[in-house]
Scaffold this active site. Structure first.
Site, mmCIF file in Angstrom:
data_model
loop_
_atom_site.group_PDB
_atom_site.id
_atom_site.type_symbol
_atom_site.label_atom_id
_atom_site.label_comp_id
_atom_site.label_asym_id
_atom_site.label_seq_id
_atom_site.Cartn_x
_atom_site.Cartn_y
_atom_site.Cartn_z
ATOM 1 N N ASN A 171 44.653 32.390 40.820
ATOM 2 C CA ASN A 171 44.894 33.783 40.617
ATOM 3 C C ASN A 171 44.684 34.518 41.965
ATOM 4 O O ASN A 171 45.067 33.965 42.951
ATOM 5 C CB ASN A 171 43.766 34.215 39.539
ATOM 6 C CG ASN A 171 42.495 34.231 39.809
ATOM 7 O OD1 ASN A 171 42.039 33.005 39.516
ATOM 8 N ND2 ASN A 171 41.681 34.885 39.935
ATOM 9 N N ASP A 172 43.778 35.561 42.098
ATOM 10 C CA ASP A 172 43.811 36.419 43.155
ATOM 11 C C ASP A 172 44.060 35.890 44.551
ATOM 12 O O ASP A 172 43.388 34.908 44.928
ATOM 13 C CB ASP A 172 42.427 37.217 43.012
ATOM 14 C CG ASP A 172 42.152 37.862 41.826
ATOM 15 O OD1 ASP A 172 42.858 37.709 40.868
ATOM 16 O OD2 ASP A 172 41.172 38.502 41.725
ATOM 17 N N SER A 191 36.793 36.823 44.764
ATOM 18 C CA SER A 191 37.572 37.177 45.565
ATOM 19 C C SER A 191 37.073 38.139 46.808
ATOM 20 O O SER A 191 35.833 38.672 46.815
ATOM 21 C CB SER A 191 38.630 38.471 45.052
ATOM 22 O OG SER A 191 39.284 37.751 43.933
ATOM 23 N N ARG A 214 31.839 43.475 43.074
ATOM 24 C CA ARG A 214 32.605 42.282 43.542
ATOM 25 C C ARG A 214 33.779 42.714 44.313
ATOM 26 O O ARG A 214 34.156 43.966 44.403
ATOM 27 C CB ARG A 214 33.084 41.469 42.546
ATOM 28 C CG ARG A 214 34.012 41.795 41.272
ATOM 29 C CD ARG A 214 34.043 40.851 40.215
ATOM 30 N NE ARG A 214 34.948 41.156 39.346
ATOM 31 C CZ ARG A 214 34.410 41.935 38.051
ATOM 32 N NH1 ARG A 214 33.383 42.402 37.926
ATOM 33 N NH2 ARG A 214 35.408 42.406 37.258
#
Length: 439
Positions: A18-19, A76, A147
């Site tokens: 993902n990210d 992230s 975050r």
């Protein structure tokens, strides 16, 4: 070799992706880190994967850069080159590359009971090897699951700037002179967005220097710094119409001044050992359109290096007429359609099983149940660009003012493109794309 492995989009060799994280250019090399579960093609067990490229398309996946530890799994974050070694973490030979990430405690057995914090890592070999800072965390827990730190240099305040997600639709801005010690100086909200902020300067096409901040769903604010604070100059806008393009991040330290964006696109290929791909790398620009500043996103010029022999033809169809382009023979392609806007016209394009409806009466292009405007001005020449891969269709209208990304499983048994409906003097430019896995 997998049947549905994308041909021109980045995917991990195995597992959930993902990210995009820590995107930075060091010398001639682009570094893309990413959220990765190396053990399963489902979310969890977050590491930072790592890949490098010299052209934004041919990526070499390297060993993992960050592993879960007693502070949490690796969520992230971002990267920046510390050109003047203000952090003091350099070796006196080359500028260190500084990485910021979230330690996500609740998803790790060995960090159970701790809270989300912001941490730092650094590299002394141009981003190839990361070392976690011995005095982590650099920002203690604030609230909830705070975050996703993104760091850039901010000339208006003369310091480094960090944007950080707090909770719900709220974000905080921090400043630092040394990339280690951070002061919170402003909070702001982005309506209907959350997570993964990116904040950066961008020059509009009218020459005005502005700043942009957006959240994971690419709802963004355009503004400027006044008296040390970010001040929006207009309301929230949305860049991308997609339910599954998310958490985009731009590359830091681009020497040519370009602002290149990559997003995560959540795909489940079903039978293959991977889940998720990255979007095409997109060139972001800011345009003043009727007094409002709007972002555009368009495939980077480097995609031309993948194009094979280009087919060009002008087409006119009406009634039950069809024009077919046969024996296309490739799984990925770059298609551009140019035409004069004709208010009462509608035409259709069928390509590898994807069926596009271009409806000029409604000023819309449709694929499945999703649609975007064709143009902001229904009087003049129009352009629609479609990049089709094995699992995706990315559509760009009006020079990227209306980008759209959709999951679309290509029918690899169909190697014919058919144009039908009612349109005159349609310019078709079709280029098959070389697989990034070739050679």
């Amino acid at each position: 070799r997998e049947k549905y492995r994308p041909e021109v989009h980045f995917t991990a060799k195995f597992g959930w992706l993902n990210d995009p994280n820590g995107q930075v250019k060091v010398g001639d090399t682009y570094h893309m880190f990413f959220q990765h579960n190396p053990c399963l093609w489902r979310w969890g067990n977050m590491h930072w994967g790592h890949a490098v490229s010299t052209d934004l398309f041919h990526w070499k996946e390297l060993d993992h850069a960050l592993f879960p530890d007693e502070m949490g799994t690796m969520y992230s974050g971002s990267a920046i080159i510390d050109k003047d070694n203000v952090s003091g973490l350099g070796d006196g030979k080359t500028p260190p590359v500084i990485f910021f990430y979230t330690a996500a405690s609740e998803n790790n057995i060995i960090s159970e009971g701790k809270k989300y914090t912001q941490c730092l890592a650094y590299s002394l070999d141009g981003g190839m090897t990361l070392h976690k800072y011995k005095n982590n965390p650099i920002i203690d827990h604030i609230e909830a699951c705070n975050r996703d730190p993104k760091v850039v240099w901010c000339e208006p305040i003369g310091k480094f700037l960090m944007s950080l997600y707090l909770n719900e639709n709220r974000y905080a801005l921090f400043s630092s002179a040394d990339l280690i010690h951070w002061d919170r100086f402003q909070d702001l909200s982005i309506e209907n967005d959350s997570e993964c902020p990116d904040m950066f300067p961008i020059r509009a096409d009218d020459g005005r220097d502005l700043w942009c901040i957006y959240g994971a769903s690419t709802r963004y604010l355009i503004g400027e710094f006044r008296d040390g604070k970010f001040v929006p100059i207009q309301g929230v806008e949305t860049l991308r119409n997609s339910d599954w393009g998310y958490a985009g991040q731009t590359f830091s330290d681009m020497p040519d001044g370009r602002r290149i964006l990559v997003l995560w696109e959540c795909l489940d290929m079903g039978t293959d050992p991977i889940c998720g791909q990255m979007s095409l790398p997109l060139d972001l620009k800011l345009k003043n359109i009727d007094g409002k500043y709007l972002l555009t996103a368009y495939p980077v010029e480097e995609i031309a290096g993948l194009r094979k022999e280009v087919l060009r033809k002008n087409v006119t169809v009406s009634g039950k007429e069809q024009v077919a382009f046969r024996d296309l023979g490739d799984d990925a392609c770059d298609l551009t359609l140019r035409f004069r806007y004709q208010k009462d016209k509608k035409f259709f394009v069928s390509l590898f099983g994807a069926y596009f409806t271009v409806d000029m009466e409604k000023n819309e292009i449709w694929l499945h149940d999703r649609h975007e405007p064709i143009t902001h001005c229904v009087d003049g020449d129009c352009e629609i660009r479609i990049v089709l891969d094995r699992c995706t269709a990315e559509v760009f209208t009006d020079g990227g003012l209306y980008p759209m990304a959709l999951e679309n499983i290509a029918d690899l048994n169909i190697d014919t493109m058919v144009i039908s409906g009612d349109v005159s003097d349609l310019s078709v430019e079709y280029a098959p794309l070389k697989s990034v896995w070739e050679g």
